[in-house]
Design a protein around this motif. Structure first.
Motif: not given
Lengths: 278, 364
Positions: A170, A172-173, A176, A179-180, A191, A194-195, B79, B81, B85-89, B95, B146
């Motif tokens: 996505p 949005a990731l 994110a 922003i991080d 990111i 790993p995915l 922000m 979302f 939009a959490l990092y799934p891994h 996170n 977060r």
């Protein structure tokens, strides 16, 4: 729905028949590998295992056979492993970078770049073998692992696969991560990689088998027997002029050559399936 | 805490105008809700402030500093979302810690800050889990955590509750409100749900077609909608709009329901024969026992009994135009024909052509 027992039996019989058909050549190879060379020259050919298996194994592993240049096949196995590993690793690495650029960056003529990557899918190794050889020879990479693996490292298929994989992540990731405070490289490492792990594993396996099975390119680029690959060794054994092929050694080498890729698949099987269906 | 100023903000993509000259001032610690229908540009507005998109024109100031061209990470914003939009891994802890790690915060401080926020949001037990093992509400809280853990100057929320079921939404609404009253951080909250906007915001901004239709306190926007669009968009049920004409001498509004109303004091003087609309909310129409000069008869078509109140769908006897009336459920309705009167102090007069508020009867 209740299943008719007759159909169940029939289905199972079919499956077993299919498996038998698949394994018949492997079985015959094993049978051949366990006999003396002279047994293979008589009719009828044996269809039950003989008792020379261990002798044949010792010969191909340690003594070497004159037809293959007298090298024991262990060094060929090693060459094959290095080449297959470099090809698989290189393919995954370069296609990850390529897909990263294609999905996450805007640059002029991006569509053209993608199209030309896809275009290379239409050109098999055999078509471009002469110019490729010229380039590698010009680099002075004949008889090196670099020469063996580099021309096979670019992969349109793998780039395409990773591109599709990245596109499902996505957007949005990405936002994110921005922003991080993660820059492109951090985003890629923290990111994306790993995915994309399952896809990477699947590709690594497929491409390892692909690299392992390469025949024409190693044949062209290596003249030094110490860099010969196992598939070339099989070729040497089968194609000796004015001689009767030594089928028992040939089949033994073929069976041994099967082992490393099978092992890789067995070990990574779970990841492999996950990567293909996700 | 920070102020946010948007000055003449424009955004267009391929010649298509998405935001058209937005001017907005957000005070320190203010909770501003931007509300509008989908496609009105509210998410784009948020992305511009976050720095995820660059405006075509105008400027964005955070704490009086121009932020145009400044990357999102350097804007001191966080922000939340829509899809979290959490990092799934990564685990919940990772996170929440990632943004701090990227900013080079010391490990010991990261541990401490994440732990503090986790306690505040009841996430302490979940820190080792991955997002896939969390429920929707928990994910939502992690997404908030977060943002909170970074202690930014401005929080940006992009429809953060739209993926939750109704019960959870109400609960999370309160949690966000509670968080805001604790942290007093400036918040910009984008939603299409006017209930969220009404209940949470100090200031509400109604956006339509890339333009601000109205901004103000939620109560004021509800009571004195500046345009027909706001009147229709804000409120659980749309406002009833009754057609009318200004009579000769501009003394009365003659409505289509056969009631004559005095012309209210307004922004400008009204012209003879001007077409107007009288806006009245469903709860400001009530049934009366006896017909009067101000009442008109209606025929009830449907009754939706909502438990606490009843929603009557009626048509006027005079010209058959539909109206919505909301009455308390336990109040018995007089028999047919129902005589209805307006609470004129709650009504609003709109121009039919311009769609703008011309005035009201309560002096405001």
């Amino acid at each position: 729905m209740k299943k008719n027992p007759l159909i169940t039996v029939l289905l199972h019989a079919l499956i077993w028949l299919f498996i038998a058909v698949l394994f018949l050549p492997l079985y015959l190879a094993l049978v051949t590998a366990s006999h003396l060379g002279s047994d293979m020259m008589q009719a009828p050919l044996p269809y039950l295992p003989g008792n020379a298996f261990v002798d044949n194994l010792t010969v191909v592993l340690t003594k070497g056979i004159p037809a293959t240049g007298g090298e024991p096949i262990l060094s060929m196995l090693w060459s094959s492993f290095i080449m297959a590993f470099l090809i698989a690793g290189g393919k995954v690495f370069f296609s990850l970078l390529g897909a990263f650029a294609l999905v996450y960056f805007e640059f002029p003529m991006k569509k053209l770049a993608f199209a030309s990557i896809l275009l290379t899918m239409m050109l098999p190794v055999e078509v471009r073998i002469v110019p490729t050889f010229q380039i590698i020879a010009w680099f002075g990479w004949v008889n090196t692992y670099a020469g063996l693996s580099l021309p096979l490292m670019a992969s349109a298929t793998a780039t395409f696969l990773f591109r599709q994989c990245f596109k499902t992540i996505p957007s949005a990731l990405v936002d994110a991560a921005k922003i991080d405070g993660a820059g492109p490289v951090r985003f890629f490492i923290d990111i994306l990689l790993p995915l994309a792990k399952p896809q990477m594993a699947a590709l690594l396996i497929i491409m390892f088998v692909y690299g392992w099975n390469q025949y024409l390119w190693p044949l062209v680029i290596t003249t030094d027997p110490s860099k010969a690959t196992i598939v070339m060794g099989i070729g040497y054994l089968a194609g000796v002029a004015d001689q009767i092929p030594q089928w028992h050694y040939l089949m033994m080498v073929a069976c041994i050559a099967l082992l490393p890729p099978s092992l890789v698949i067995l070990v990574f099987q779970r990841w492999f399936v996950k990567g293909l269906i996700e | 805490m920070a102020t946010v100023d948007l000055i003449g903000l424009n955004k267009s993509v391929d010649g298509h105008v998405i935001l058209d000259h937005i001017d907005l001032r957000i005070e320190k610690g203010e909770f501003v809700a931007v509300v509008g229908p989908s496609g009105c540009g509210k998410s784009t507005l948020l992305r511009l402030i976050a720095g995820l998109d660059e405006p075509t024109g105008g400027s964005i100031l955070i704490n009086h500093q121009c932020m145009n061209g400044v990357p999102p990470a350097k804007r001191d914003i966080a922000m939340v979302f829509q899809h979290y939009a959490l990092y799934p891994h990564m685990t919940v802890f990772d996170n929440m810690a990632y943004g701090l790690k990227m900013r080079g915060v010391k490990q010991s401080e990261i541990l401490q800050r994440v732990a503090a926020v986790a306690t505040m949001l009841h996430l302490s037990e979940l820190l080792k889990r991955k997002p896939s093992m969390l429920s929707g509400g928990q994910r939502q809280r992690v997404a908030m955590g977060r943002a909170i853990v970074r202690a930014p100057a401005v929080f940006l929320f992009d429809e953060p509750l739209s993926n939750l079921d109704a019960t959870l939404r109400t609960k999370m609404r309160h949690e966000i409100k509670k968080m805001h009253s604790q942290l007093k951080t400036t918040c910009l909250y984008v939603t299409h749900d006017q209930t969220e906007a009404m209940t949470m915001a100090d200031k509400m901004v109604v956006l339509n077609n890339g333009k601000i239709e109205q901004e103000g306190r939620p109560r004021d926007i509800y009571q004195y909608p500046a345009t027909l669009f706001v009147a229709g968009f804000i409120g659980q049920y749309p406002m009833n709009l009754i057609e009318g004409t200004i009579d000769k001498g501009a003394q009365f509004v003659n409505t289509a329901h056969g009631v004559s109303l005095p012309v209210p004091k307004g922004k400008r003087s009204l012209l003879d024969g001007e077409k107007v609309l009288v806006g009245i909310r469903p709860e400001h129409l009530y049934a009366v026992e006896k017909p009067s000069k101000r009442s008109f008869s209606v025929k009830v078509e449907f009754i939706d009994d909502l438990g606490a109140d009843k929603l009557l769908q009626v048509v006027t006897v005079l010209n058959g135009s539909p109206l919505l009336i909301r009455v308390l459920s336990d109040k018995a309705l007089p028999s047919y024909p129902l005589e209805v009167e307006m609470d004129l102090t709650k009504a609003t007069l709109f121009g039919q052509q311009s769609g703008e508020r011309l005035g009201g009867w309560n002096g405001a």
